[in-house]
Design an enzyme around this catalytic site. Structure first.
Site, PDB file in Angstrom:
ATOM      1  N   MET A 125      43.019  31.018  35.552  1.00  0.00           N
ATOM      2  CA  MET A 125      42.231  30.847  36.761  1.00  0.00           C
ATOM      3  C   MET A 125      43.092  31.306  37.925  1.00  0.00           C
ATOM      4  O   MET A 125      44.207  30.809  38.130  1.00  0.00           O
ATOM      5  CB  MET A 125      41.821  29.388  36.947  1.00  0.00           C
ATOM      6  CG  MET A 125      40.851  29.186  38.101  1.00  0.00           C
ATOM      7  SD  MET A 125      39.266  30.078  37.910  1.00  0.00           S
ATOM      8  CE  MET A 125      38.499  29.119  36.608  1.00  0.00           C
ATOM      9  N   ASP A 126      42.598  32.284  38.660  1.00  0.00           N
ATOM     10  CA  ASP A 126      43.317  32.799  39.818  1.00  0.00           C
ATOM     11  C   ASP A 126      42.962  31.962  41.043  1.00  0.00           C
ATOM     12  O   ASP A 126      41.790  31.886  41.442  1.00  0.00           O
ATOM     13  CB  ASP A 126      42.943  34.266  40.073  1.00  0.00           C
ATOM     14  CG  ASP A 126      43.502  35.197  39.018  1.00  0.00           C
ATOM     15  OD1 ASP A 126      44.242  34.728  38.131  1.00  0.00           O
ATOM     16  OD2 ASP A 126      43.182  36.406  39.071  1.00  0.00           O
TER      17      ASP A 126
ATOM     18  N   GLY B 141      43.359  36.904  34.599  1.00  0.00           N
ATOM     19  CA  GLY B 141      44.128  37.210  33.403  1.00  0.00           C
ATOM     20  C   GLY B 141      43.769  38.598  32.928  1.00  0.00           C
ATOM     21  O   GLY B 141      42.591  38.988  32.955  1.00  0.00           O
TER      22      GLY B 141
ATOM     23  N   GLY C 170      43.844  39.826  29.929  1.00  0.00           N
ATOM     24  CA  GLY C 170      42.998  39.789  28.740  1.00  0.00           C
ATOM     25  C   GLY C 170      41.545  39.574  29.104  1.00  0.00           C
ATOM     26  O   GLY C 170      40.645  40.269  28.618  1.00  0.00           O
TER      27      GLY C 170
ATOM     28  N   GLU D  62      50.911  39.483  28.705  1.00  0.00           N
ATOM     29  CA  GLU D  62      50.846  38.155  29.300  1.00  0.00           C
ATOM     30  C   GLU D  62      51.087  37.043  28.277  1.00  0.00           C
ATOM     31  O   GLU D  62      51.398  35.920  28.661  1.00  0.00           O
ATOM     32  CB  GLU D  62      49.489  37.936  29.969  1.00  0.00           C
ATOM     33  CG  GLU D  62      49.310  38.752  31.235  1.00  0.00           C
ATOM     34  CD  GLU D  62      47.976  38.517  31.900  1.00  0.00           C
ATOM     35  OE1 GLU D  62      47.931  38.562  33.133  1.00  0.00           O
ATOM     36  OE2 GLU D  62      46.977  38.276  31.183  1.00  0.00           O
TER      37      GLU D  62
ATOM     38  N   ASP E  40      42.397  46.788  34.808  1.00  0.00           N
ATOM     39  CA  ASP E  40      41.694  46.166  33.691  1.00  0.00           C
ATOM     40  C   ASP E  40      40.311  46.787  33.509  1.00  0.00           C
ATOM     41  O   ASP E  40      39.854  46.986  32.382  1.00  0.00           O
ATOM     42  CB  ASP E  40      41.570  44.664  33.922  1.00  0.00           C
ATOM     43  CG  ASP E  40      42.920  43.981  34.000  1.00  0.00           C
ATOM     44  OD1 ASP E  40      43.879  44.501  33.399  1.00  0.00           O
ATOM     45  OD2 ASP E  40      43.017  42.935  34.657  1.00  0.00           O
TER      46      ASP E  40
ATOM     47  N   ARG F 138      34.846  46.661  45.605  1.00  0.00           N
ATOM     48  CA  ARG F 138      34.489  45.273  45.867  1.00  0.00           C
ATOM     49  C   ARG F 138      35.716  44.405  45.678  1.00  0.00           C
ATOM     50  O   ARG F 138      36.500  44.637  44.755  1.00  0.00           O
ATOM     51  CB  ARG F 138      33.397  44.816  44.888  1.00  0.00           C
ATOM     52  CG  ARG F 138      32.149  45.645  44.971  1.00  0.00           C
ATOM     53  CD  ARG F 138      31.072  45.081  44.051  1.00  0.00           C
ATOM     54  NE  ARG F 138      31.458  45.169  42.643  1.00  0.00           N
ATOM     55  CZ  ARG F 138      31.317  46.262  41.897  1.00  0.00           C
ATOM     56  NH1 ARG F 138      30.862  47.356  42.431  1.00  0.00           N
ATOM     57  NH2 ARG F 138      31.660  46.257  40.634  1.00  0.00           N
TER      58      ARG F 138
ATOM     59  N   SER G 214      34.641  41.224  39.870  1.00  0.00           N
ATOM     60  CA  SER G 214      34.238  42.480  40.504  1.00  0.00           C
ATOM     61  C   SER G 214      34.063  43.623  39.513  1.00  0.00           C
ATOM     62  O   SER G 214      33.714  44.727  39.900  1.00  0.00           O
ATOM     63  CB  SER G 214      35.286  42.879  41.548  1.00  0.00           C
ATOM     64  OG  SER G 214      36.466  43.325  40.913  1.00  0.00           O
TER      65      SER G 214
END
Length: 292
Positions: free
Chosen positions: A12-13, A39, A41, A138, A245, A276, A282
């Site tokens: 969670m960012d 993340g 992934g 990661e 990503d 965006r 996004s």
């Protein structure tokens, strides 16, 4: 269409926007905060699914409140989360500060991601039935290397994004079919700032390399072939979070359809993503990428 397996991190960012980042020991007032699924992934899995891929996610979330949200985000995109395990403790988090100049500072706490240290029978079976395996850095190095070697032994193509960049485990690149660093990661891995020179060094260890160049597009290099530069479509950058990503996920979806790498690189996913703000939220859907 073959199955795409993503072995990667979820987090969670927790993003705070400030006029300027605080100095050591300093407190500043932010103007905006958001908690968004992240993340690498997660980002690649969501991008591949939204581009039409059949995607299976391997990883772990925690028993905190973020775990169900991360799982739901993947499932809403159509990703199979049967191998996204729930483990005791917190999920991964990234604590991010973004200043008015666009600079990002982050503290990443692996949480549940740190528990993924190898493959179980279910994970090996999923890789065996896949056509493509996506990896990043990661998760613990042992799990990444284990998965790459398993894929190689099973004849499954492996795509590695060496991010966050760090010294690679011995033997990892020997099991990778396509390496996709950005230009800074390519420089860190080779010591060469020029993407063309870096790509040639990397080709000594992997058969194909794509170096992403941000708004300039990407450079494709393969053993025995002349490098090719693929320009990015023009876009108004609202924020670059998730662009790499998006690029890799959409590339994977095209490869899973049986397209060659050069044809797959025509995707405009990365450029579209930066129109965006945000990270995995996004990422574009297939209709959007093909319309670019």
């Amino acid at each position: 269409m073959t199955v795409i397996v993503v072995l990667g991190g979820t987090s969670m960012d927790l993003v705070a926007h400030v006029a300027r980042a605080p100095g050591r020991g300093e407190t500043v007032t932010g103007r905006e905060f958001a908690a968004v699924p992240g993340g690498k992934g997660t980002g690649q899995a969501v991008a591949a699914a939204r581009a039409g891929g059949e995607v299976v996610m391997i990883g772990a979330v925690g028993t905190d409140g973020y775990g169900p949200l991360l799982r739901a985000h993947l499932e809403q995109a159509g990703v199979d989360t049967g191998l996204l395990h729930t483990v005791p403790g917190p999920s991964g988090t990234a604590h991010i500060v973004v200043d008015d100049g666009g600079a990002r500072s982050a503290v990443v706490v692996p949480g549940a991601n740190g528990t993924v240290t190898g493959l179980g029978p279910g994970e090996r079976a999923a890789i065996a039935s896949a056509g493509l395996l996506l990896l990043q850095l990661e998760l613990p190095a042992a799990a990444v290397t284990d998965a790459a070697r398993a894929a190689r032994s099973l004849g499954v193509r492996t795509v590695l994004t060496p991010s966050p960049v760090r010294p690679l485990p011995e033997g990892l690149l020997d099991a990778v079919g396509l390496l996709v660093p950005d230009e800074h990661e390519a420089a860190a891995l080779t010591g060469f700032g020029d993407p063309h020179a870096a790509a040639q060094i990397l080709l000594r260890q992997v058969p194909e390399v794509v170096v992403t160049l941000g708004a300039r597009g990407c450079l494709y290099a393969a053993r025995g072939e002349e490098p090719v530069l693929f320009p990015a479509p023009e876009a108004t950058a609202a924020g670059t979070a998730g662009a790499g990503d998006a690029f890799v996920g959409t590339l994977a979806a095209a490869l899973a359809e049986g397209r060659a790498v050069p044809e797959s690189l025509a995707s405009a996913s990365a450029a579209l993503c930066v129109r965006r703000p945000g990270a995995s939220a996004s990422l574009p859907r297939r209709g959007g990428t093909e319309a670019a």
